[in-house]
Design a protein around this motif. Structure first.
Motif, PDB file in Angstrom:
ATOM      1  N   UNK A 130       0.968  -1.213  -0.108  1.00 24.32           N
ATOM      2  CA  UNK A 130       0.066  -0.016   0.035  1.00 24.32           C
ATOM      3  C   UNK A 130       0.987   1.247  -0.028  1.00 24.32           C
ATOM      4  N   UNK A 131       0.838   1.738  -0.882  1.00 22.06           N
ATOM      5  CA  UNK A 131       1.665   3.134  -1.194  1.00 22.06           C
ATOM      6  C   UNK A 131       0.813   4.327  -1.613  1.00 22.06           C
ATOM      7  N   UNK A 132       1.165   5.577  -1.046  1.00 19.99           N
ATOM      8  CA  UNK A 132       0.248   6.706  -1.565  1.00 19.99           C
ATOM      9  C   UNK A 132       0.505   7.006  -3.107  1.00 19.99           C
ATOM     10  N   UNK A 133      -0.442   8.104  -3.142  1.00 19.85           N
ATOM     11  CA  UNK A 133      -0.424   8.660  -4.613  1.00 19.85           C
ATOM     12  C   UNK A 133       0.858   9.308  -5.301  1.00 19.85           C
ATOM     13  N   UNK A 134       1.517   9.867  -4.140  1.00 15.86           N
ATOM     14  CA  UNK A 134       2.750  10.538  -4.558  1.00 15.86           C
ATOM     15  C   UNK A 134       3.630   9.627  -4.645  1.00 15.86           C
ATOM     16  N   UNK A 135       3.692   8.725  -4.327  1.00 17.45           N
ATOM     17  CA  UNK A 135       4.795   7.562  -4.872  1.00 17.45           C
ATOM     18  C   UNK A 135       4.658   7.230  -6.303  1.00 17.45           C
ATOM     19  N   UNK A 136       3.365   6.960  -6.743  1.00 17.40           N
ATOM     20  CA  UNK A 136       3.178   6.746  -7.997  1.00 17.40           C
ATOM     21  C   UNK A 136       3.088   7.829  -9.022  1.00 17.40           C
ATOM     22  N   UNK A 137       2.693   8.986  -8.527  1.00 22.82           N
ATOM     23  CA  UNK A 137       2.938  10.243  -9.199  1.00 22.82           C
ATOM     24  C   UNK A 137       4.387  10.352  -9.760  1.00 22.82           C
ATOM     25  N   UNK A 138       5.479  10.136  -8.676  1.00 23.29           N
ATOM     26  CA  UNK A 138       6.891  10.165  -8.907  1.00 23.29           C
ATOM     27  C   UNK A 138       7.236   9.275  -9.802  1.00 23.29           C
ATOM     28  N   UNK A 139       6.593   8.106  -9.802  1.00 23.85           N
ATOM     29  CA  UNK A 139       7.069   6.757 -10.801  1.00 23.85           C
ATOM     30  C   UNK A 139       6.731   7.475 -12.019  1.00 23.85           C
TER      31      UNK A 139
END
Length: 167
Positions: A130-139
């Motif tokens: 479970x990761x936050x949306x910021x993590x996936x935005x950076x990816x």
């Protein structure tokens, strides 16, 4: 090779994946080059004796080997596995070939990044991470930047190769 590179990104992550793939690619390309150089080149030379086009290409690659190999490595148009053997048939020095193979890094980074991203998406879909949306935005931003840089480098390499070929 592409599938293994993607898998390295998914399994090892970006840093360790890039290092692992790059070392393996360098060793594999060196082995293919040396096989072509010492096993195939004598037979090819006998076949192409008197072929002025091959002789001209061979001279150009021999004279500007490091530059040409580096540019070829930056361009994904040429399959690396065939390129390793083809360059082994030319007069390019092994050291120039080996050093200029650093041009594989941008493509390696891109494919390992794709693999890491695919692995993260698979983990998210499986519910194990479970990761936050910021993590996936950076990816996603990182992926976009990597694609843009790789595209620009490929275009520059293609133009430079065309200039070298025109000389």
């Amino acid at each position: 090779g592409s599938i293994l590179t993607l898998a390295a990104g998914a399994i090892f992550g970006l840093g360790k994946g890039v290092v692992t793939v790059f070392i393996a690619a360098m060793l594999g390309s060196a082995a293919a080059f040396l096989v072509a150089r010492y096993v195939a080149r004598p037979a090819i030379e006998r076949r192409l004796v008197g072929n002025t086009r091959f002789a001209a290409i061979d001279r150009a690659v021999g004279a500007q080997g490091r530059k040409i190999v580096f540019l070829l490595r930056l361009s994904p148009v040429f399959p690396f596995n065939l390129l390793n053997y083809a360059l082994g048939l030319t007069k390019v020095r092994f050291l120039d070939f080996f050093v200029a193979s650093a041009g594989m890094l941008p493509g390696t980074l891109l494919y390992v990044y794709y693999g890491k991203l695919a692995g993260d998406v698979a983990a998210l879909a499986g519910g194990s991470v479970a990761r936050g949306p910021e993590y996936y935005a950076v990816l996603v931003l990182g992926l976009g930047a990597t694609i843009v840089v790789t595209t620009i480098v490929t275009r520059i390499a293609r133009r430079a190769l065309q200039e070298v070929a025109g000389e």
